[in-house]
Every structure is written in structure tokens, then in C-alpha cells.
Scaffold this active site. Structure first.
Site, PDB file in Angstrom:
ATOM      1  N   LYS A  78      45.982  17.799  -5.949  1.00  0.00           N
ATOM      2  CA  LYS A  78      46.238  18.906  -5.033  1.00  0.00           C
ATOM      3  C   LYS A  78      47.744  19.006  -4.813  1.00  0.00           C
ATOM      4  CE  LYS A  78      44.732  20.447  -0.399  1.00  0.00           C
ATOM      5  NZ  LYS A  78      43.852  20.085   0.744  1.00  0.00           N
ATOM      6  N   SER A 153      40.271  23.498   1.942  1.00  0.00           N
ATOM      7  CA  SER A 153      41.515  23.931   1.327  1.00  0.00           C
ATOM      8  C   SER A 153      41.767  23.343  -0.056  1.00  0.00           C
ATOM      9  CB  SER A 153      42.684  23.562   2.240  1.00  0.00           C
ATOM     10  OG  SER A 153      42.791  22.149   2.369  1.00  0.00           O
ATOM     11  N   SER A 177      38.035  19.795   4.019  1.00  0.00           N
ATOM     12  CA  SER A 177      38.722  20.411   2.875  1.00  0.00           C
ATOM     13  C   SER A 177      38.458  19.751   1.533  1.00  0.00           C
ATOM     14  CB  SER A 177      40.232  20.444   3.129  1.00  0.00           C
ATOM     15  OG  SER A 177      40.542  21.387   4.123  1.00  0.00           O
TER      16      SER A 177
END
Length: 485
Positions: A78, A153, A177
Site C-alpha cells: 500500500k 482504504s 481498511s
């Protein structure tokens, strides 16, 4: 089977037997990214040169007998993890050209283990979002249906696994997330206990809630990834100094006598029929494996979303004050003076959702409102923690939905923040309590979209939930379903 289709542990076995090289596996994965990512948009940055150099080094290490579970395995991160020499944006224009001078602790651990980092993954801006739509680099698409959101996310972390454009990934989980996108994309996603994995080098959203965890194709891969990144870190004052268990050894497939709690507040009217059907079937599967079920209560669940959005936004308001255009990040051109430069840099650099949360957090911390909002939220957080501790006096783990619905259409909730925030109603309480939870594939909707189940463990109970998730995985075929791109 194509090389990019192999799980982490399958690829490890082939590398150990010298049936394939890391360079071959990395080239195959880079080709898969090239073939799929124009449609999925899982990656912000791809690093082919660095990846192939790391793969060559991994092959030399394997030849010298230095194989670890991750040596030579292509992984992706990420874009919230700082990576030395590789652009790190956090999904935001304000960090669009930021190249960090150092590696975060988990990045350093992956490099030390010999993992091959192939790129940085798309995400909601500053990890603020439940759908993957708020990234400054465009929305990530769900590989199961490109018209749908992948969750957020950690949108790219899950979408890349579903698209088979990463062997394993790391994400972060502040209010769901990791688990929510894992559920929507048919992956395994683990949020470890707060303090189990170092946050040093993770761009902060809400420091008391953020936690690093893996998103993988199956539970075995999840256990291997967690084992590689977990552990105490003197650079993170919230990191806990406890031994790291052999998580892979916990995957015995046995859950006979395991007591699983069903929180009555999570099984109310309004749950999507497909989600309810998947959860009911999962409960019967566990019964067949010898698990026992107990109804429990988490009475303050109704207050969790409001509590979270006060605490998280307050912490974000403080954490994001550092982005002012002075030392790094976007700087507005033509400012009249220093204050004007601050204002314009932030106005130009932050997206709408980030601005909304900064304003909410600043308001909650402002004079005259601190006691009424922030302090009260912290008190309710303590009550939510106590709810979980009482439940764990009766059971070994909790079984709940991950999300109230399967993945929804891109754009469907973008103009309704409340509905978007309620997407995390079943995941947020875990972050407030600071404990661990895993999402594992448990079914498909009538529209052909994945549905996950959530197993919540007591603090530092990752072995228990991994064992329970693995037993379910072995008894079902849901994790073997693949998106057709």
C-alpha cells in the site's frame, strides 16, 4: 498454472526445489500487472528495475542456502509505507512527488527476508475512505466487477490479490481498511492487535487506531506474511515487546471445542440477504467441524461509528498539520506570503474527503467542544473495549459479518458520506478495542461478488483466529474462486 497464479507458499515450494527462479516469477507478475492494471488501477507506482534487481539477489541468496518463507516472492505495498528511493504518495496530490530517504520498519523486514517489492498500491487518500474512490490517482476497480468498488482504504492491496497482479500485499487497517476490501475482493485480510506490528514508517492517519496487516490469497500466506513483519520495534513506542509465535504452525485445521461468539448486535434486521445467507452457511460449516456457538452481547456497538469518526478525525487533524508545503510535498506557486502558501498548498493538495475529516477533527478538538465530543468519545471507546473483554470471558473468538452488503457500484455512495461511513459498522469496533480480526472468503452474492466472514480474537489472539479461518478455508472452496479479467 501460470506463475502469477501461485500462492506465496506454493511459489516458495517451487523456489526451494529450484523448479522456478525468482526472476522468472517476478517477470511473470510484472507482465500480469502490465496486462491488467490499466483496467483495475491497483498500482500507483510499479518498480520493474528495482524488482528484477531484487529478484536476481534473491536467486543468489537461494543458491547460497539462505531461503526464508518470503525470499524471492514478489510482493506489493500500500502506498502508505515509506520506501527508500521509491515514490510514496499516500494516494494524495500533496505527496505526489515525495520520495522518502528511508524504509519503514515493515519494508525493511520484507527486504531483509528477501521479498521482491514490485510496486506501491493505490488507496483512498491518506487511508480515509471505504471504497477506494478518494485516491488522487483515480478509483481502484473491483476485479470481480469493474463497475464496483473494491473496498477501502487498502483498495489496491485487495484488488491486486484478486487480479493476481501481486502474490501477497501489505495494507493498513484503521477502521476496517484491510478486512472490508478483502471481503469485497475475495481475499484473506488480517488486522493484527494494535502494537503487534511496527507503525514506524507508516504515514499516519489516526495513530491510536492504525495497524499494519497482510492481504493474501489464503490463510497460510497470511500467517507467513504476519510472521515476517510482526515483532517489537524500538522505533515505535506503541510496539509491544512480546515473542512472535510461529503463526503457520497454528494452522492445524482443528476447531473442535472452539467456542465462537455471535454478537446479537451484529445480526439484526437490515443485513443484506446474501451476506446473511453466507454467514448462516458458515455457522453450519463450523458446527460440522465441532465448534460451539454462544450468543454474546456487545451493547455499545451502536455508538462505535460516531465514536470512531470523532477520535479518528481528531487524530487526523493533528497528524495532517505537518503537510504545509515547507519541507516536502506539494507547494503552491505564487503565494503572497508564508500564511498564504500554507493555505493554498493544503487547499490544492488535499482532496475533499481529507478536508472534510480534518474539519470534523479540528471542530471536535476546539475550545468548548473538546469535552462534549472528543473526551466523551474516548470514554465510550473504553466501554467498547470492556464489551469485548467481557465477551472473551465466554468465548475464544467472535464470528460476524465483515460488511453489511457486498461491493456496491462506483459512485453509488460518494455523495452520501453517512452511508459510506456505515460500510465499516462491523469492522470499526475492533479498531476501537485494539484487538485482532481476520476476513476470510465465505460466499458469493447473487450478482457474483465475494462475501467474507470476520473472526475477531482477543488481544494477541492471532493464532486462534488464523487457526479458525484456516479450518473454515479447508472445509470450503470459496478461496479458490477467482475473478475473470
Amino acid at each position: 498454472m501460470e506463475l502469477f497464479e501461485l500462492t506465496l507458499h506454493e511459489l516458495h515450494d517451487k523456489l526451494a526445489k529450484r523448479e522456478v527462479s525468482s526472476v522468472e516469477a517476478t517477470r511473470a507478475l510484472l507482465a500480469r500487472i502490465e496486462a491488467t492494471d490499466s483496467r483495475v488501477n491497483a498500482y500507483i507506482t510499479v518498480t520493474p528495475d528495482e524488482a528484477l534487481a531484487a529478484a536476481e539477489a534473491a536467486d543468489r541468496r537461494i543458491a547460497a542456502g539462505g531461503l526464508t518463507p518470503l525470499t524471492g516472492v514478489p510482493v506489493a505495498l500500500k502506498d502508505i509505507f515509506v520506501t527508500r528511493g521509491i515514490r510514496t504518495t499516500c494516494g494524495s496530490k500533496i505527496l505526489g512527488n515525495f520520495i522518502p530517504p528511508y524504509d519503514g520498519t515493515v519494508v525493511a523486514k520484507l527486504r531483509e527476508a528477501g521479498a521482491v517489492i514490485v510496486g506501491k498500491l493505490n488507496q483512498d487518500e491518506f487511508a480515509m475512505g471505504s471504497s477506494g474512490e478518494s485516491s488522487a490517482f483515480g478509483a481502484t476497480k473491483n476485479p470481480w466487477n469493474l463497475a464496483c468498488i473494491p473496498g477501502g482504504s487498502s483498495s489496491g492491496s485487495a484488488a491486486a490479490i484478486a487480479a493476481r497482479s501481486a502474490t501477497a500485499t501489505l495494507g493498513t487497517d484503521t477502521g476496517g481498511s484491510i478486512r472490508q476490501p478483502a471481503s469485497h475482493c475475495g481475499c484473506v485480510g488480517l488486522r493484527p492487535t494494535y502494537g503487534r506490528v511496527s507503525r514506524y514508517g507508516v504515514i499516519a492517519y489516526a495513530s491510536s487506531l492504525d495497524q499494519v496487516g497482510p492481504v493474501t490469497r489464503d490463510v497460510t500466506d497470511c500467517a507467513l506474511m504476519l510472521g515476517a513483519v510482526a515483532g517489537h520495534d524500538p522505533l515505535d513506542s506503541t510496539s509491544i515487546d512480546l515473542p512472535v509465535p510461529d503463526y503457520a504452525a497454528a494452522l492445524t485445521g482443528q476447531v473442535k471445542g472452539l467456542r465462537l461468539g455471535l454478537p446479537k448486535e451484529y445480526y439484526l434486521e437490515g443485513l443484506d440477504p446474501d451476506v446473511k445467507r453466507a454467514l448462516d452457511a458458515a455457522i453450519e460449516t463450523y458446527r460440522g467441524l465441532g465448534a460451539e456457538f454462544v450468543e454474546v452481547s456487545l451493547p455499545h456497538t451502536d455508538y462505535a461509528v460516531a465514536t470512531y469518526y470523532l477520535i479518528a478525525t481528531a487524530e487526523a487533524s493533528s497528524n495532517l498539520a505537518r503537510y504545509d508545503g515547507v519541507r516536502f510535498g506539494h507547494r503552491a506557486a505564487g503565494a503572497a506570503n508564508l500564511i498564504d502558501m500554507f493555505r493554498r498548498s493544503r487547499a490544492e493538495g488535499f482532496g475533499a474527503e481529507v478536508k472534510r475529516r480534518i474539519m470534523i477533527g479540528t471542530y471536535a478538538l476546539s475550545s468548548g467542544y473538546y469535552d462534549a465530543y472528543y473526551l466523551k468519545a474516548q470514554k465510550v471507546r473504553t466501554l467498547i473495549m470492556q464489551d469485548f473483554m467481557k465477551a472473551f470471558e465466554q468465548v475464544d473468538a467472535l464470528l460476524t459479518p465483515v460488511a453489511p452488503t457486498p461491493a456496491f457500484k462506483i459512485g453509488e455512495k460518494v455523495d452520501d458520506p453517512l452511508q459510506m461511513y456505515l460500510s465499516d459498522i462491523f469492522t470499526i469496533p475492533v479498531n476501537l478495542a485494539g484487538t485482532c480480526a481476520i476476513s476470510v472468503p465465505a460466499g458469493m452474492s447473487a450478482a457474483g461478488l465475494p462475501i467474507g466472514l470476520q473472526l475477531i480474537g482477543r488481544p494477541f489472539g492471532e493464532e486462534t483466529i488464523l487457526r479458525a479461518a484456516h479450518a473454515f478455508e479447508q472445509a470450503t472452496e470459496w478461496h479458490r474462486h477467482t475473478a475473470q479479467l
